[in-house]
Enzyme design. Sequence first.
Site, short mmCIF file in Angstrom:
data_model
loop_
_atom_site.label_atom_id
_atom_site.label_comp_id
_atom_site.label_asym_id
_atom_site.label_seq_id
_atom_site.Cartn_x
_atom_site.Cartn_y
_atom_site.Cartn_z
N THR A 67 9.31 46.78 29.30
CA THR A 67 10.21 45.77 28.71
C THR A 67 9.43 44.62 28.99
O THR A 67 9.43 44.34 30.18
CB THR A 67 11.69 45.83 29.31
OG1 THR A 67 12.27 47.13 29.30
CG2 THR A 67 12.39 44.70 28.84
N LYS A 126 15.21 45.20 22.43
CA LYS A 126 15.56 45.53 23.89
C LYS A 126 16.23 44.37 24.31
O LYS A 126 17.27 44.48 25.38
CB LYS A 126 14.21 45.75 24.51
CG LYS A 126 14.24 46.07 25.91
CD LYS A 126 14.97 47.40 26.27
CE LYS A 126 15.11 47.49 27.84
NZ LYS A 126 15.61 48.76 28.23
N LYS A 155 14.09 40.17 35.53
CA LYS A 155 12.93 39.89 34.75
C LYS A 155 13.31 40.08 33.16
O LYS A 155 13.21 39.11 32.57
CB LYS A 155 11.66 41.08 34.80
CG LYS A 155 10.70 40.90 33.89
CD LYS A 155 10.65 42.01 33.03
CE LYS A 155 10.78 43.47 33.51
NZ LYS A 155 10.63 44.56 32.52
P1 NAP Z 1 8.32 51.29 38.33
O1 NAP Z 1 8.78 52.61 38.82
O2 NAP Z 1 8.19 50.02 39.13
O3 NAP Z 1 7.01 51.78 37.67
C1 NAP Z 1 6.29 50.97 36.92
C2 NAP Z 1 4.79 51.75 37.32
O4 NAP Z 1 3.85 51.07 36.69
C3 NAP Z 1 4.55 51.74 38.89
O5 NAP Z 1 4.10 53.05 39.30
C4 NAP Z 1 3.31 50.72 39.00
O6 NAP Z 1 2.20 51.21 39.94
C5 NAP Z 1 2.59 51.03 37.64
N1 NAP Z 1 1.93 49.56 37.39
C6 NAP Z 1 2.40 48.37 37.38
N2 NAP Z 1 1.23 47.37 36.94
C7 NAP Z 1 0.34 48.12 36.89
C8 NAP Z 1 -1.04 47.85 36.72
N3 NAP Z 1 -1.33 46.59 36.55
N4 NAP Z 1 -1.91 49.00 36.47
C9 NAP Z 1 -1.40 50.31 36.58
N5 NAP Z 1 -0.18 50.52 37.09
C10 NAP Z 1 0.64 49.71 37.04
O7 NAP Z 1 9.43 50.81 37.14
P2 NAP Z 1 10.25 51.81 36.12
O8 NAP Z 1 11.61 51.65 36.39
O9 NAP Z 1 9.55 52.97 35.73
O10 NAP Z 1 10.14 50.63 34.79
C11 NAP Z 1 8.90 50.48 34.14
C12 NAP Z 1 9.60 49.53 32.93
O11 NAP Z 1 10.35 50.04 32.29
C13 NAP Z 1 9.90 48.02 33.33
O12 NAP Z 1 9.26 47.05 32.63
C14 NAP Z 1 11.51 48.35 33.28
O13 NAP Z 1 12.13 47.10 33.14
C15 NAP Z 1 11.34 49.15 32.13
N6 NAP Z 1 12.64 49.97 31.92
C16 NAP Z 1 13.00 50.81 33.04
C17 NAP Z 1 14.19 51.41 32.91
C18 NAP Z 1 14.85 52.14 34.19
O14 NAP Z 1 16.06 52.49 34.02
N7 NAP Z 1 14.10 52.48 35.32
C19 NAP Z 1 14.94 51.61 31.74
C20 NAP Z 1 14.32 51.14 30.49
C21 NAP Z 1 13.32 50.18 30.77
P3 NAP Z 1 3.00 51.57 41.54
O15 NAP Z 1 3.08 52.66 41.50
O16 NAP Z 1 1.65 50.65 42.39
O17 NAP Z 1 3.99 50.49 41.64
#
Ligand code: NAP
Length: 297
Positions: free
Chosen positions: A100, A175, A243
């Site tokens: 997102t 979104k 965010k």
């Molecule tokens: P998350 O658990 O923090 O996963 C993000 C992953 O991306 C982490 O493993 C992180 O690495 C990795 N990452 C971040 N920056 C990076 C980089 N520069 N290079 C390589 N890897 C990188 O978050 P999430 O809940 O999966 O959400 C991910 C995205 O989807 C966000 O934008 C969120 O707003 C969106 N989203 C989430 C949901 C939900 O319900 N969770 C639903 C819809 C949309 P690390 O392991 O080192 O932290």
Amino acid sequence: MTEKKLSVGFIGLGIMGQHMAGHILAAGHPLNIYNRTRAKGDALVARGAKWCDGPGAVAEASDITITIVGYPADVEQIYLSEGGLIAKARPGSVLIDMTTSSPALAAKIAQVALARGVSALDAPVSGGDIGAKAGKLAIMLGGDPESFERVLPVLELMGGNIALMGKAGAGQHTKMANQIAIASTMLAVAESISYADAAGLEPMQVLKVIGTGAASSFLLNGLGPKMVDEDFAPGFFIHHFVKDMTIALNEAERLGLDLPGLALARSLYLKLVDEGFGEEGTQALYRAYNAIHAEAR
Ligand code: NAP
């Protein structure tokens, strides 16, 4: 003869990405992965995925590269930096950002990619960790229709309701409409439970009744019980939701729109971040009402 499967790259193996990448691997696509913290790729490597040493290496090895990281700054770095996705992508390949992120950044990425003969789509998702695990995410896309058709079979491994909404950035705008609806709904669910509790009712029983009526929603039925149980473990981090609301408020301002429900929700969530709860799930909004209650009693 069996058709050769497209190779897929996947960057971002967090709460969402680990499940989404797992579905692609299970469908038989060669999978190239990278994540900031390597250990989060171990389970996929054990199942046959290939670890790559950075985003550029993923793109070099893949017909389609998918990203779902944290913030727009992460997206910008992965796509636009020297040695990043666009610099290293195979001509004719498709890059899909499911983070997102900001609509303007999505449009910029698509433009820069096009100049290198690469297509970039924005494809944020809704449905949470539960939808990601079940392969039932709603996926909203912006970008060119030919690339959309090309990647659709891969997207179908992760989602059930997949729609091309317009040109680059349109997926992120869709979104934002989703997050705006969620922001006010979260307030409504927390207030409803808080009221039921203060009125001496059994909140879980109230949820069971109103959860089948006109107030029913995914959030009321899914996150309402977690609020009552004070289970604030993250499915969707508060800091990610802040965010999203910030991007949406900035876009609304640009469009000359006043969205008071969104602004109120963001201010309450920002207070929770200040109090140290940013790593909790969005249902922890109930904490704000608990505190209000405690003061009133
Ligand atoms: P998350 O658990 O923090 O996963 C993000 C992953 O991306 C982490 O493993 C992180 O690495 C990795 N990452 C971040 N920056 C990076 C980089 N520069 N290079 C390589 N890897 C990188 O978050 P999430 O809940 O999966 O959400 C991910 C995205 O989807 C966000 O934008 C969120 O707003 C969106 N989203 C989430 C949901 C939900 O319900 N969770 C639903 C819809 C949309 P690390 O392991 O080192 O932290």
